[in-house]
Write a protein that holds these residues in place. Sequence first.
Motif, PDB file in Angstrom:
ATOM      1  N   GLN A 117      21.017  23.173  91.013  1.00 23.41           N
ATOM      2  CA  GLN A 117      22.346  23.544  91.516  1.00 23.41           C
ATOM      3  C   GLN A 117      22.926  22.413  92.360  1.00 23.41           C
ATOM      4  N   ASP A 118      22.067  21.756  93.147  1.00 22.64           N
ATOM      5  CA  ASP A 118      22.521  20.594  93.929  1.00 22.64           C
ATOM      6  C   ASP A 118      23.092  19.525  93.007  1.00 22.64           C
ATOM      7  N   HIS A 119      22.428  19.255  91.899  1.00 22.87           N
ATOM      8  CA  HIS A 119      22.916  18.213  90.984  1.00 22.87           C
ATOM      9  C   HIS A 119      24.307  18.550  90.458  1.00 22.87           C
ATOM     10  N   VAL A 120      24.527  19.808  90.117  1.00 18.96           N
ATOM     11  CA  VAL A 120      25.854  20.222  89.644  1.00 18.96           C
ATOM     12  C   VAL A 120      26.882  20.024  90.753  1.00 18.96           C
ATOM     13  N   ALA A 121      26.535  20.455  91.967  1.00 19.76           N
ATOM     14  CA  ALA A 121      27.460  20.310  93.095  1.00 19.76           C
ATOM     15  C   ALA A 121      27.681  18.839  93.442  1.00 19.76           C
ATOM     16  N   MET A 122      26.638  18.019  93.356  1.00 19.96           N
ATOM     17  CA  MET A 122      26.786  16.590  93.644  1.00 19.96           C
ATOM     18  C   MET A 122      27.739  15.924  92.654  1.00 19.96           C
ATOM     19  N   THR A 123      27.674  16.333  91.406  1.00 21.86           N
ATOM     20  CA  THR A 123      28.578  15.779  90.395  1.00 21.86           C
ATOM     21  C   THR A 123      30.028  16.112  90.752  1.00 21.86           C
ATOM     22  N   ALA A 124      30.277  17.353  91.124  1.00 24.72           N
ATOM     23  CA  ALA A 124      31.635  17.758  91.519  1.00 24.72           C
ATOM     24  C   ALA A 124      32.058  17.068  92.815  1.00 24.72           C
ATOM     25  N   ASP A 125      31.137  16.982  93.775  1.00 22.32           N
ATOM     26  CA  ASP A 125      31.451  16.313  95.049  1.00 22.32           C
ATOM     27  C   ASP A 125      31.775  14.840  94.817  1.00 22.32           C
ATOM     28  N   TRP A 126      31.027  14.183  93.934  1.00 22.17           N
ATOM     29  CA  TRP A 126      31.282  12.774  93.652  1.00 22.17           C
ATOM     30  C   TRP A 126      32.637  12.594  92.975  1.00 22.17           C
ATOM     31  N   ALA A 127      32.994  13.480  92.061  1.00 23.06           N
ATOM     32  CA  ALA A 127      34.301  13.381  91.399  1.00 23.06           C
ATOM     33  C   ALA A 127      35.421  13.392  92.434  1.00 23.06           C
ATOM     34  N   ALA A 128      35.278  14.200  93.474  1.00 25.48           N
ATOM     35  CA  ALA A 128      36.285  14.250  94.538  1.00 25.48           C
ATOM     36  C   ALA A 128      36.195  13.018  95.439  1.00 25.48           C
ATOM     37  N   ALA A 129      34.984  12.603  95.779  1.00 22.91           N
ATOM     38  CA  ALA A 129      34.800  11.481  96.715  1.00 22.91           C
ATOM     39  C   ALA A 129      35.258  10.158  96.117  1.00 22.91           C
ATOM     40  N   ARG A 130      35.056   9.988  94.819  1.00 25.09           N
ATOM     41  CA  ARG A 130      35.373   8.692  94.214  1.00 25.09           C
ATOM     42  C   ARG A 130      36.874   8.424  94.145  1.00 25.09           C
ATOM     43  N   VAL A 131      37.700   9.468  94.236  1.00 20.64           N
ATOM     44  CA  VAL A 131      39.157   9.298  94.133  1.00 20.64           C
ATOM     45  C   VAL A 131      39.668   8.344  95.215  1.00 20.64           C
ATOM     46  N   GLY A 132      39.298   8.579  96.461  1.00 17.53           N
ATOM     47  CA  GLY A 132      39.752   7.717  97.555  1.00 17.53           C
ATOM     48  C   GLY A 132      39.210   6.305  97.450  1.00 17.53           C
ATOM     49  N   LEU A 133      37.961   6.178  96.993  1.00 13.99           N
ATOM     50  CA  LEU A 133      37.372   4.845  96.821  1.00 13.99           C
ATOM     51  C   LEU A 133      38.082   4.077  95.721  1.00 13.99           C
ATOM     52  N   GLN A 134      38.349   4.742  94.611  1.00 12.81           N
ATOM     53  CA  GLN A 134      39.034   4.078  93.498  1.00 12.81           C
ATOM     54  C   GLN A 134      40.446   3.669  93.907  1.00 12.81           C
ATOM     55  N   ALA A 135      41.128   4.522  94.655  1.00 13.50           N
ATOM     56  CA  ALA A 135      42.482   4.179  95.121  1.00 13.50           C
ATOM     57  C   ALA A 135      42.438   2.937  96.013  1.00 13.50           C
ATOM     58  N   LEU A 136      41.409   2.827  96.837  1.00 13.34           N
ATOM     59  CA  LEU A 136      41.253   1.652  97.696  1.00 13.34           C
ATOM     60  C   LEU A 136      41.030   0.405  96.844  1.00 13.34           C
ATOM     61  N   VAL A 137      40.141   0.489  95.861  1.00 11.63           N
ATOM     62  CA  VAL A 137      39.843  -0.636  94.979  1.00 11.63           C
ATOM     63  C   VAL A 137      41.083  -1.066  94.207  1.00 11.63           C
ATOM     64  N   ASP A 138      41.847  -0.079  93.717  1.00 12.73           N
ATOM     65  CA  ASP A 138      43.025  -0.369  92.900  1.00 12.73           C
ATOM     66  C   ASP A 138      44.222  -0.858  93.712  1.00 12.73           C
ATOM     67  N   GLY A 140      46.006   1.013  95.690  1.00 12.85           N
ATOM     68  CA  GLY A 140      46.973   2.087  95.865  1.00 12.85           C
ATOM     69  C   GLY A 140      46.824   2.835  97.176  1.00 12.85           C
ATOM     70  N   ALA A 141      45.875   2.422  97.988  1.00 10.87           N
ATOM     71  CA  ALA A 141      45.663   3.085  99.277  1.00 10.87           C
ATOM     72  C   ALA A 141      45.393   2.036 100.343  1.00 10.87           C
ATOM     73  N   THR A 142      45.900   2.299 101.524  1.00  6.03           N
ATOM     74  CA  THR A 142      45.639   1.399 102.652  1.00  6.03           C
ATOM     75  C   THR A 142      44.608   1.993 103.604  1.00  6.03           C
ATOM     76  N   GLY A 143      44.167   3.184 103.300  1.00  3.94           N
ATOM     77  CA  GLY A 143      43.165   3.865 104.111  1.00  3.94           C
ATOM     78  C   GLY A 143      42.732   5.126 103.392  1.00  3.94           C
TER      79      GLY A 143
END
Length: 197
Positions: A117-138, A140-143
């Motif tokens: 169950q943790d693995h399933v939740a980690m996958t969903a949590d990562w999908a949400a967490a990576r959005v801000g990181l990707q925006a920073l890399v691209d 499109g975000a200053t913070g």
Amino acid sequence: MASAPASAPVSAPAPVSAAPRHLPGFSAPAVGFEQPFAMLEACHERVQRTLGLLGRLRAHVQAHGADNDARQAARDVLRYFDVAAPLHHQDEELHVFPLLLAEATPEVRALVLRLQQDHVAMTADWAAARVGLQALVDGGATGFTPQDEAAFDRFAGRYGAHIAAEEGAAYPAAAALLSPASLATMGREMAARRGAV
């Protein structure tokens, strides 16, 4: 969690503050896939180091904004959790968990269900967490937004108990059930998934 000094790049490794652990590559020579459980534990060390980098990145962005160091650190975090972490989970889902569900004690089987169950939740949590990181890399975000920060907290917060349960109970139980030939097969299959054979 300590933040990096202002003069140090965000991607610099954090100093080790805890006593050395038994993990290969931490206080012993590096291991290969011929020692699959040691390799899984070494992956946990890399997870913790990458989460440490994420923490330092967050502090850096808050203090300095989205500079080149921040973008590089975000790339490093994305790379690890997009590529290596899913392979690690796959190793466990293919080689550790099925064996324990079939042959372990009822207590260990219950633990494995929670870890899955943790693995399933980690996958969903990562999908949400990576959005801000990707925006920073691209660019499109200053913070990071409050939503990004909450996603990072959820994602990072899940790992401590998860790793402790795997290393403290699941891995030893599985290792006790595997023959040397099965361990060797497990290691070869882990290496093949990474193109290391």
